[in-house]
Design a protein around this motif. Structure first.
Motif, PDB file in Angstrom:
ATOM      1  N   PRO A   8       0.961  -1.680   0.017  1.00 40.88           N
ATOM      2  CA  PRO A   8      -0.096   0.311  -0.172  1.00 40.88           C
ATOM      3  C   PRO A   8       0.914   1.394  -0.132  1.00 40.88           C
ATOM      4  O   PRO A   8       0.436   2.506  -1.062  1.00 40.88           O
ATOM      5  N   HIS A   9       2.117   0.804   0.587  1.00 39.63           N
ATOM      6  CA  HIS A   9       2.698   3.078   0.139  1.00 39.63           C
ATOM      7  C   HIS A   9       3.825   2.636  -0.265  1.00 39.63           C
ATOM      8  O   HIS A   9       4.313   3.621  -1.052  1.00 39.63           O
ATOM      9  N   LEU A  10       3.819   1.571  -1.799  1.00 40.88           N
ATOM     10  CA  LEU A  10       5.283   1.603  -2.458  1.00 40.88           C
ATOM     11  C   LEU A  10       4.050   2.925  -4.050  1.00 40.88           C
ATOM     12  O   LEU A  10       5.167   3.225  -3.720  1.00 40.88           O
ATOM     13  N   VAL A  11       3.029   2.846  -4.109  1.00 40.33           N
ATOM     14  CA  VAL A  11       2.480   3.928  -4.754  1.00 40.33           C
ATOM     15  C   VAL A  11       2.979   5.045  -4.580  1.00 40.33           C
ATOM     16  O   VAL A  11       3.444   5.470  -5.388  1.00 40.33           O
ATOM     17  N   ASP A  12       2.519   5.421  -3.636  1.00 40.69           N
ATOM     18  CA  ASP A  12       2.809   6.466  -2.715  1.00 40.69           C
ATOM     19  C   ASP A  12       4.534   7.174  -3.189  1.00 40.69           C
ATOM     20  O   ASP A  12       4.202   8.463  -3.331  1.00 40.69           O
ATOM     21  N   ARG A  13       4.586   6.487  -2.446  1.00 40.39           N
ATOM     22  CA  ARG A  13       6.521   6.775  -2.484  1.00 40.39           C
ATOM     23  C   ARG A  13       7.320   6.265  -3.704  1.00 40.39           C
ATOM     24  O   ARG A  13       7.529   7.693  -4.349  1.00 40.39           O
ATOM     25  N   LEU A  14       7.230   6.108  -4.859  1.00 43.48           N
ATOM     26  CA  LEU A  14       7.315   5.684  -6.193  1.00 43.48           C
ATOM     27  C   LEU A  14       7.096   7.169  -6.958  1.00 43.48           C
ATOM     28  O   LEU A  14       7.999   7.252  -7.551  1.00 43.48           O
ATOM     29  N   LEU A  15       4.822   7.721  -6.871  1.00 46.32           N
ATOM     30  CA  LEU A  15       5.099   8.773  -6.803  1.00 46.32           C
ATOM     31  C   LEU A  15       5.936  10.400  -6.639  1.00 46.32           C
ATOM     32  O   LEU A  15       6.384  11.406  -7.446  1.00 46.32           O
ATOM     33  N   ARG A  16       6.014  10.236  -5.292  1.00 47.49           N
ATOM     34  CA  ARG A  16       6.902  11.540  -4.335  1.00 47.49           C
ATOM     35  C   ARG A  16       8.466  10.943  -5.305  1.00 47.49           C
ATOM     36  O   ARG A  16       8.845  12.251  -5.353  1.00 47.49           O
ATOM     37  N   ALA A  17       8.821   9.844  -5.218  1.00 51.86           N
ATOM     38  CA  ALA A  17      10.243   9.839  -5.712  1.00 51.86           C
ATOM     39  C   ALA A  17      10.460  10.146  -6.886  1.00 51.86           C
ATOM     40  O   ALA A  17      11.449  11.220  -7.161  1.00 51.86           O
ATOM     41  N   ILE A  18       9.649   9.675  -8.131  1.00 48.58           N
ATOM     42  CA  ILE A  18       9.716  10.086  -9.340  1.00 48.58           C
ATOM     43  C   ILE A  18       9.040  12.210  -9.705  1.00 48.58           C
ATOM     44  O   ILE A  18       9.746  12.339 -10.162  1.00 48.58           O
ATOM     45  N   GLY A  19       8.751  12.688  -8.368  1.00 50.26           N
ATOM     46  CA  GLY A  19       8.081  14.149  -8.869  1.00 50.26           C
ATOM     47  C   GLY A  19       9.347  14.739  -8.581  1.00 50.26           C
ATOM     48  O   GLY A  19       9.626  16.226  -8.827  1.00 50.26           O
ATOM     49  N   ARG A  20      10.726  14.547  -8.015  1.00 51.21           N
ATOM     50  CA  ARG A  20      11.490  14.626  -8.181  1.00 51.21           C
ATOM     51  C   ARG A  20      12.690  15.154  -9.261  1.00 51.21           C
ATOM     52  O   ARG A  20      13.280  16.400  -9.678  1.00 51.21           O
ATOM     53  N   VAL A  21      12.575  14.373 -10.624  1.00 50.14           N
ATOM     54  CA  VAL A  21      13.180  14.465 -11.748  1.00 50.14           C
ATOM     55  C   VAL A  21      11.760  15.163 -12.287  1.00 50.14           C
ATOM     56  O   VAL A  21      12.181  15.133 -14.049  1.00 50.14           O
ATOM     57  N   ILE A  94      18.904   5.526 -17.108  1.00 48.89           N
ATOM     58  CA  ILE A  94      18.812   6.113 -15.273  1.00 48.89           C
ATOM     59  C   ILE A  94      17.699   6.933 -14.853  1.00 48.89           C
ATOM     60  O   ILE A  94      18.354   8.350 -15.550  1.00 48.89           O
ATOM     61  N   ARG A  95      16.399   7.278 -14.969  1.00 52.87           N
ATOM     62  CA  ARG A  95      15.713   8.465 -14.753  1.00 52.87           C
ATOM     63  C   ARG A  95      16.105   8.782 -13.680  1.00 52.87           C
ATOM     64  O   ARG A  95      16.232  10.151 -13.275  1.00 52.87           O
ATOM     65  N   LEU A  96      16.031   8.305 -12.338  1.00 51.75           N
ATOM     66  CA  LEU A  96      16.909   8.852 -11.381  1.00 51.75           C
ATOM     67  C   LEU A  96      17.395   7.052 -10.092  1.00 51.75           C
ATOM     68  O   LEU A  96      17.347   5.773 -10.059  1.00 51.75           O
ATOM     69  N   GLU A  97      18.270   7.944  -8.964  1.00 51.28           N
ATOM     70  CA  GLU A  97      18.749   7.087  -8.514  1.00 51.28           C
ATOM     71  C   GLU A  97      18.175   7.390  -6.968  1.00 51.28           C
ATOM     72  O   GLU A  97      17.483   8.814  -6.376  1.00 51.28           O
ATOM     73  N   LEU A  98      17.183   5.923  -6.179  1.00 51.45           N
ATOM     74  CA  LEU A  98      16.295   5.901  -4.884  1.00 51.45           C
ATOM     75  C   LEU A  98      17.165   6.742  -3.863  1.00 51.45           C
ATOM     76  O   LEU A  98      18.920   6.668  -3.432  1.00 51.45           O
ATOM     77  N   THR A  99      16.852   7.357  -2.999  1.00 53.44           N
ATOM     78  CA  THR A  99      18.055   8.471  -1.757  1.00 53.44           C
ATOM     79  C   THR A  99      17.103   7.918  -0.020  1.00 53.44           C
ATOM     80  O   THR A  99      15.825   7.622  -0.465  1.00 53.44           O
ATOM     81  N   PRO A 100      17.394   8.019   1.063  1.00 55.55           N
ATOM     82  CA  PRO A 100      17.090   7.255   1.927  1.00 55.55           C
ATOM     83  C   PRO A 100      15.355   7.758   2.084  1.00 55.55           C
ATOM     84  O   PRO A 100      14.389   7.264   2.789  1.00 55.55           O
ATOM     85  N   ALA A 101      15.690   8.941   1.774  1.00 56.77           N
ATOM     86  CA  ALA A 101      14.183  10.192   1.984  1.00 56.77           C
ATOM     87  C   ALA A 101      13.177   9.650   1.534  1.00 56.77           C
ATOM     88  O   ALA A 101      12.094  10.007   1.427  1.00 56.77           O
ATOM     89  N   ASP A 102      13.859   8.735   0.133  1.00 56.81           N
ATOM     90  CA  ASP A 102      12.261   7.802  -0.442  1.00 56.81           C
ATOM     91  C   ASP A 102      11.720   7.075  -0.321  1.00 56.81           C
ATOM     92  O   ASP A 102      10.492   6.059  -0.506  1.00 56.81           O
ATOM     93  N   GLU A 103      12.335   6.673   0.904  1.00 51.44           N
ATOM     94  CA  GLU A 103      11.983   5.606   1.862  1.00 51.44           C
ATOM     95  C   GLU A 103      11.407   4.333   0.707  1.00 51.44           C
ATOM     96  O   GLU A 103      10.488   3.731   1.048  1.00 51.44           O
TER      97      GLU A 103
END
Length: 335
Positions: A8-21, A94-103
């Motif tokens: 359940p948390h994966l979609v929201d966190r993905l959207l937030r991470a992708i939004g960075r780029v 590669i579009r983006l690398e994950l950071t700890p803040a992305d959870e």
């Protein structure tokens, strides 16, 4: 397909991470897991947004609660892929690398590359006839580009010589405490020849083979799965590509079950690769056969956090096939 099966948390966190780029993305509309390994996960996602944006992306990640065994980690994998991109090697961007803040754990998001990875379909489907006709030569050209990649700054990658790999494999084998006369013969055969193996140092993919290449009808579209990349001898990639297990039944065609060795080596040399002898290829083919045979046997056992599954048990039983392959190499009857 939807996002219903995802945590359940994966979609929201993905959207937030992708939004960075890519701030135009507004929703993850589809999400499905493609593979399930002991450590890394691969997910396919479709995203939508403003200006009719509709894209398919790939997430490769190691969840926060999982440790990596015998792999370089996604940070090093991403570094190798970025360096390969700059050398005109066909790889997913590669579009983006994950950071700890992305959870989301450790990993990266890349473009999706269309094509086929199923070896049996690539070998037999008439639609892939053009790809089959140029597969060996294209592999040689791509490997020459990989091996020409500058290695300065790739400090996250380990350096693995032939001797160190044989030593590491012997430790794994000894830890099983199950003597095997074929593997003992193989170690003796390798150790008797190891001093004659060149000690070159280039970027090595480490798992370049049918199954890890995305194939389009007209040829190789992308080189995937860089988690075993390292600094080592270039002939390792050439030899491993010809291991019998990666011919998927077409044993008379050493290059992925669709091509011949002369085409591979000629194209490799013409594209700037070092001169390679068949003896070197046979040495690395033997070592690759032993690595797959011994390590596939380990898949049938629970190792650390990994549970035994039917798939792992079936792969583990194939270890005996590698024993026969190794004997053919030693006897010189293997093409």
């Amino acid at each position: 397909m939807s996002t219903d099966a995802a945590p359940p948390h994966l979609v929201d966190r993905l959207l937030r991470a992708i939004g960075r780029v890519e701030p135009r993305i507004r929703a993850v509309t589809e999400l499905s897991r493609l593979t399930g390994g002991a450590s890394q996960e691969t997910w396919k996602l479709r995203v939508a947004g403003v200006e009719r944006l509709d894209e398919v992306l790939i997430l490769r990640r190691v969840p926060n609660d999982v440790m990596i065994v015998d792999q370089i980690g996604p940070e090093a994998e991403a570094a190798a892929i970025r360096r390969a991109t700059a050398a005109d090697v066909p790889v997913p961007h590669i579009r983006l690398e994950l950071t700890p803040a992305d959870e989301l754990g450790r990993g990266f998001i890349s473009d999706f590359v269309a094509g086929e990875t199923l070896p049996q379909k690539i070998q037999r489907d008439p639609a892939f006839a053009p790809a089959r006709s140029r597969f060996a030569r294209q592999c040689g050209e791509i490997l020459a580009r990989i091996h020409a990649v500058p290695t300065d700054g790739l400090d996250l990658l380990p350096t693995l010589s032939a001797a160190s790999q044989v030593d590491n494999l012997r430790r794994v084998y000894a830890g099983r405490n199950r003597p095997n006369p074929v593997w003992e013969l193989g170690f003796a055969w390798l150790e008797a020849r190891i001093d004659r193996i060149a000690q070159r140092r280039v970027l090595v993919h480490g798992d370049f083979r049918m199954g890890n290449l995305m194939i389009a009808p007209d040829g190789i579209a992308a080189v995937l799965d860089w988690e075993l990349a390292h600094i080592g001898d270039p002939v390792e990639d050439l030899g491993y590509l010809t291991v019998n297990s990666w011919r998927f039944g077409a044993i008379d065609l050493p290059v992925g079950g669709v091509g011949v060795l002369d085409d591979l080596l000629d194209a490799y040399h013409a594209a700037g690769g070092v001169a390679v002898t068949r003896d070197e290829v046979h040495f690395w083919r033997a070592l690759g056969t032993m690595k797959w045979g011994i390590l596939s046997g380990e898949l049938a056992r629970a190792i650390g956090f990994s549970a035994v599954t039917l798939e792992r048990a079936v792969i583990g039983r194939r270890s005996t096939e590698s024993e026969l392959d190794l004997l053919d190499i030693i006897e010189g009857i293997e093409p």
